[in-house]
Motif scaffolding. Structure first.
Motif, PDB file in Angstrom:
ATOM      1  N   GLU A  14      34.747  38.569  29.799  1.00 24.17           N
ATOM      2  CA  GLU A  14      34.940  38.791  31.653  1.00 24.17           C
ATOM      3  C   GLU A  14      36.016  39.917  31.229  1.00 24.17           C
ATOM      4  OE1 GLU A  14      34.270  36.228  35.017  1.00 24.17           O
ATOM      5  OE2 GLU A  14      35.289  36.785  36.108  1.00 24.17           O
TER       6      GLU A  14
ATOM      7  N   ILE B  51      24.339  36.929  37.519  1.00 25.72           N
ATOM      8  CA  ILE B  51      24.907  35.718  36.165  1.00 25.72           C
ATOM      9  C   ILE B  51      23.760  34.252  36.018  1.00 25.72           C
ATOM     10  CG2 ILE B  51      26.518  34.105  35.957  1.00 25.72           C
ATOM     11  CD1 ILE B  51      28.637  35.671  37.573  1.00 25.72           C
TER      12      ILE B  51
ATOM     13  N   SER C  92      39.239  36.217  35.737  1.00 17.80           N
ATOM     14  CA  SER C  92      38.946  36.248  37.699  1.00 17.80           C
ATOM     15  C   SER C  92      40.657  35.282  37.793  1.00 17.80           C
ATOM     16  CB  SER C  92      37.765  34.846  38.071  1.00 17.80           C
ATOM     17  OG  SER C  92      37.155  35.671  38.808  1.00 17.80           O
TER      18      SER C  92
ATOM     19  N   TRP D 255      36.350  41.696  47.317  1.00 20.67           N
ATOM     20  CA  TRP D 255      37.222  42.730  47.123  1.00 20.67           C
ATOM     21  C   TRP D 255      35.956  43.863  46.997  1.00 20.67           C
ATOM     22  CZ3 TRP D 255      36.032  43.945  41.872  1.00 20.67           C
ATOM     23  CH2 TRP D 255      35.959  42.430  40.527  1.00 20.67           C
TER      24      TRP D 255
ATOM     25  N   THR E 113      28.146  43.872  45.178  1.00 20.92           N
ATOM     26  CA  THR E 113      29.402  43.638  46.650  1.00 20.92           C
ATOM     27  C   THR E 113      30.246  44.019  46.297  1.00 20.92           C
ATOM     28  OG1 THR E 113      27.550  41.141  46.111  1.00 20.92           O
ATOM     29  CG2 THR E 113      29.281  41.575  47.727  1.00 20.92           C
ATOM     30  N   LYS E 114      31.195  44.323  45.554  1.00 18.34           N
ATOM     31  CA  LYS E 114      32.378  45.079  45.584  1.00 18.34           C
ATOM     32  C   LYS E 114      32.714  46.843  45.479  1.00 18.34           C
ATOM     33  CE  LYS E 114      32.815  40.798  44.805  1.00 18.34           C
ATOM     34  NZ  LYS E 114      33.490  39.778  43.608  1.00 18.34           N
TER      35      LYS E 114
ATOM     36  N   LEU F 233      25.500  42.336  49.902  1.00 13.50           N
ATOM     37  CA  LEU F 233      25.456  41.251  48.648  1.00 13.50           C
ATOM     38  C   LEU F 233      24.369  42.038  47.635  1.00 13.50           C
ATOM     39  CD1 LEU F 233      25.653  38.050  50.792  1.00 13.50           C
ATOM     40  CD2 LEU F 233      27.429  38.554  48.872  1.00 13.50           C
ATOM     41  N   MET F 234      24.398  42.386  46.490  1.00 15.21           N
ATOM     42  CA  MET F 234      23.887  42.266  45.769  1.00 15.21           C
ATOM     43  C   MET F 234      24.441  42.696  44.076  1.00 15.21           C
ATOM     44  SD  MET F 234      21.522  46.387  45.652  1.00 15.21           S
ATOM     45  CE  MET F 234      21.707  46.184  47.148  1.00 15.21           C
TER      46      MET F 234
ATOM     47  N   SER G 263      22.469  39.370  44.706  1.00 13.51           N
ATOM     48  CA  SER G 263      24.136  39.257  44.858  1.00 13.51           C
ATOM     49  C   SER G 263      24.935  39.292  43.357  1.00 13.51           C
ATOM     50  CB  SER G 263      24.423  37.457  45.421  1.00 13.51           C
ATOM     51  OG  SER G 263      23.610  36.341  44.316  1.00 13.51           O
ATOM     52  N   GLY G 264      25.933  39.481  43.020  1.00 14.44           N
ATOM     53  CA  GLY G 264      26.636  39.571  41.673  1.00 14.44           C
ATOM     54  C   GLY G 264      26.518  38.347  40.417  1.00 14.44           C
ATOM     55  N   LEU G 265      26.075  36.707  41.272  1.00 18.88           N
ATOM     56  CA  LEU G 265      25.741  35.313  41.092  1.00 18.88           C
ATOM     57  C   LEU G 265      24.379  35.225  40.579  1.00 18.88           C
ATOM     58  CD1 LEU G 265      26.658  32.470  40.661  1.00 18.88           C
ATOM     59  CD2 LEU G 265      27.037  31.498  42.632  1.00 18.88           C
TER      60      LEU G 265
ATOM     61  N   TYR H  21      34.636  33.891  36.315  1.00 18.85           N
ATOM     62  CA  TYR H  21      34.618  33.454  37.699  1.00 18.85           C
ATOM     63  C   TYR H  21      33.830  32.291  38.192  1.00 18.85           C
ATOM     64  CZ  TYR H  21      32.249  34.941  42.361  1.00 18.85           C
ATOM     65  OH  TYR H  21      31.888  34.686  43.436  1.00 18.85           O
TER      66      TYR H  21
ATOM     67  N   ASP I 227      30.670  40.092  32.678  1.00 20.28           N
ATOM     68  CA  ASP I 227      30.652  40.270  34.031  1.00 20.28           C
ATOM     69  C   ASP I 227      32.126  41.407  34.162  1.00 20.28           C
ATOM     70  OD1 ASP I 227      31.811  40.629  36.449  1.00 20.28           O
ATOM     71  OD2 ASP I 227      31.157  38.496  36.952  1.00 20.28           O
TER      72      ASP I 227
ATOM     73  N   SER J  46      28.872  42.434  39.979  1.00 19.58           N
ATOM     74  CA  SER J  46      28.461  42.733  41.858  1.00 19.58           C
ATOM     75  C   SER J  46      28.903  43.523  41.895  1.00 19.58           C
ATOM     76  CB  SER J  46      29.703  41.442  42.240  1.00 19.58           C
ATOM     77  OG  SER J  46      29.548  41.495  43.578  1.00 19.58           O
TER      78      SER J  46
HETATM   79  C1  LIG Z   1      32.139  38.234  43.349  1.00 20.06           C
HETATM   80  C2  LIG Z   1      31.923  38.377  42.270  1.00 20.06           C
HETATM   81  C3  LIG Z   1      30.878  37.902  41.943  1.00 20.06           C
HETATM   82  C4  LIG Z   1      29.572  37.252  42.634  1.00 20.06           C
HETATM   83  O1  LIG Z   1      28.974  38.095  43.415  1.00 20.06           O
HETATM   84  P1  LIG Z   1      28.824  38.197  44.351  1.00 20.06           P
HETATM   85  O2  LIG Z   1      28.033  39.739  44.830  1.00 20.06           O
HETATM   86  O3  LIG Z   1      29.389  37.614  45.900  1.00 20.06           O
HETATM   87  O4  LIG Z   1      27.623  36.435  44.619  1.00 20.06           O
HETATM   88  C5  LIG Z   1      30.707  37.498  40.266  1.00 20.06           C
HETATM   89  N1  LIG Z   1      31.527  37.966  39.484  1.00 20.06           N
HETATM   90  C6  LIG Z   1      32.924  38.349  39.960  1.00 20.06           C
HETATM   91  C7  LIG Z   1      33.666  38.882  39.011  1.00 20.06           C
HETATM   92  C8  LIG Z   1      33.446  39.123  41.537  1.00 20.06           C
HETATM   93  O5  LIG Z   1      34.038  38.794  41.221  1.00 20.06           O
END
Ligand SMILES: *Cc1c(COP(=O)(O)O)cnc(C)c1O
Length: 413
Positions: free
Chosen positions: A157, A93, A161, A359, A218-219, A228-229, A88-90, A114, A186, A216
């Motif tokens: 960032e 981090i 956010s 998003w 994921t976006k 999720l990645m 995940s993006g988290l 974030y 980020d 992330s």
């Molecule tokens: C969504 C997001 C994350 C985390 O990503 P996940 O894949 O949902 O864990 C981290 N930073 C930013 C800026 C994000 O928008």
């Protein structure tokens, strides 16, 4: 070759089937290799093969050819040279924090970071003896004033956010480079398309850049709202080795089905990013015109916090194109004379926009935020009031605008 030896059951014949195609095969998408176990030809290979330099495969947790293909593509996207994928993006981090910090160290985060990144720092890093501080992302001097002898990492960032301030990234990185402090960005908003975080002065020298980026996937890279990645990219071999070690010790393998999905979406990344950017700007301008909106937060608009920094890094003249590049995201501050119920009614009256986090997917999303409770430092650049954030999907922009218009009418008259 296809018949079973006399004394062998068909099930064994199936599992140990010797056929592998030897005709050449090349197609638009790379092959999908899945494994936990990876075979070695002999014991010597088992003892000596090393996955860390990608010269061999030893266990699925450390990646398969499919993993490495996506890692190489994401590194290329962001202008880096090494990449590690995480679930995940988290996780990008948290792995960076665990890889680069130890007990007794100090880390600085932008106040508009974030949200879950704050959560990780406050509940996990602090528990392991790392102290944290928050700087005003719009003031390099404030960040400088918080640097201590034990400050080892500064998070960045751009844009921030929810409130979308665009910081002086180059100024912050220059400050940290002078002090010998590592920087982590980020990079989810820029997605590797709006600017090159490893070459912030854009001269191709890679002198002024962050040490490591978290993205992330994921976006935008996924683009489907269904995977999720995350990724961790760097140009620094020593940073990469630390990230790789922490990644291995935590056992954060990424499923190859998910990697395949992102590989499928990646070729349309730039088309989607720029289309969602264009639609977001049209809708942001529409929302800014409504009397209920007291502030528009979108870095490509004059008057939005950090617009000049955005202009410099992502604006006209940047490789991204004539109008510069931005993600398909914006927020508005609703005039405090309207009640929370009216703002909630607005969000719930939208039909095409769904109430959801995240998003970069096909469906437009909306979230109301109470920014005050999310920040440690008061934000002088932010008008008081509830913030509503929009992430623009791939629907027709005119249809989205009509949806906004009917909900505005219903909630604010
Ligand atoms: C969504 C997001 C994350 C985390 O990503 P996940 O894949 O949902 O864990 C981290 N930073 C930013 C800026 C994000 O928008």
């Amino acid at each position: 070759m296809s018949s079973t030896p006399k004394n062998q059951a068909p099930i064994t014949g199936i599992i140990h089937h010797p056929y592998t195609p030897d005709a050449p095969f090349a197609a638009p998408q790379p092959g999908v290799f899945k494994a936990s176990s990876v075979f070695f030809p002999n014991v010597a290979a088992m003892r000596s093969w090393d996955w860390k330099d990608k010269s061999a495969f030893t266990y699925g947790l450390h990646g398969t050819p499919t993993t490495y293909i996506l890692e190489e593509r994401i590194a290329t996207l962001e202008g880096g040279s090494h990449c590690v994928l995480v679930p995940s993006g988290l996780a990008s981090i948290s792995v960076i924090g665990l890889a680069l910090l130890k007990s007794g160290d100090h880390v600085l985060l932008p106040d508009n970071v974030y949200g879950p990144s704050k959560g990780f720092a406050e509940s996990e890093l602090q528990r392991f003896g790392v102290s944290i501080g928050y700087y005003d992302p719009m003031r390099v001097d404030h960040c400088a004033s918080l640097i201590q002898d034990n400050t080892r990492l500064v998070w960045l960032e751009a844009a921030g956010s929810v409130s979308m301030e665009f910081p002086d990234l180059a100024g912050l990185v220059r400050l940290c480079q002078q002090k010998g402090i590592a920087t982590a960005l980020d990079n989810t908003w820029g997605a590797g398309l709006a600017f090159n975080c490893f070459d912030l002065d854009g001269d191709g020298s890679y002198r002024l850049g962050v040490d490591v980026s978290a993205h992330s996937l994921t976006k935008y890279p996924s683009g489907g709202g269904d995977v999720l990645m995350g990724s961790i990219v760097t140009r620094d071999a020593a940073v990469h080795r630390k990230v790789q070690a922490t990644h291995m010790h935590l056992g954060l393998g990424v499923g190859v089905n998910d990697i395949e999905t992102v590989l499928r979406s990646l070729p349309s990344l730039a088309l989607r990013y720029h289309a969602q950017d264009a639609a977001a700007r049209q809708l942001a301008a529409f929302m800014a015109d409504h009397p209920a909106v007291v502030q528009l937060l979108h870095p490509a608009f004059a008057g939005s916090p950090g617009h000049a920094h955005w202009q410099q890094l992502c604006g006209e003249g940047n490789v991204a194109g004539k109008q510069g590049a931005a993600a398909g995201l914006f927020s508005v501050v609703i005039d405090p004379r309207f009640s929370q119920q009216q703002i909630d009614l607005f969000c719930e009256s939208l039909r095409l926009f769904k109430l959801a986090y995240s998003w970069g997917g096909p469906i437009s999303l909306v979230v109301p935020y109470k920014i005050g409770s999310m920040r440690a430092i008061s934000e002088s650049q932010l008008h008081p009031g509830t913030v509503v954030r929009f992430s623009i999907g791939l629907e027709d922009a005119h249809d989205l605008q009509q949806d906004l218009a009917q909900a505005l009418q219903k909630a604010f008259g």
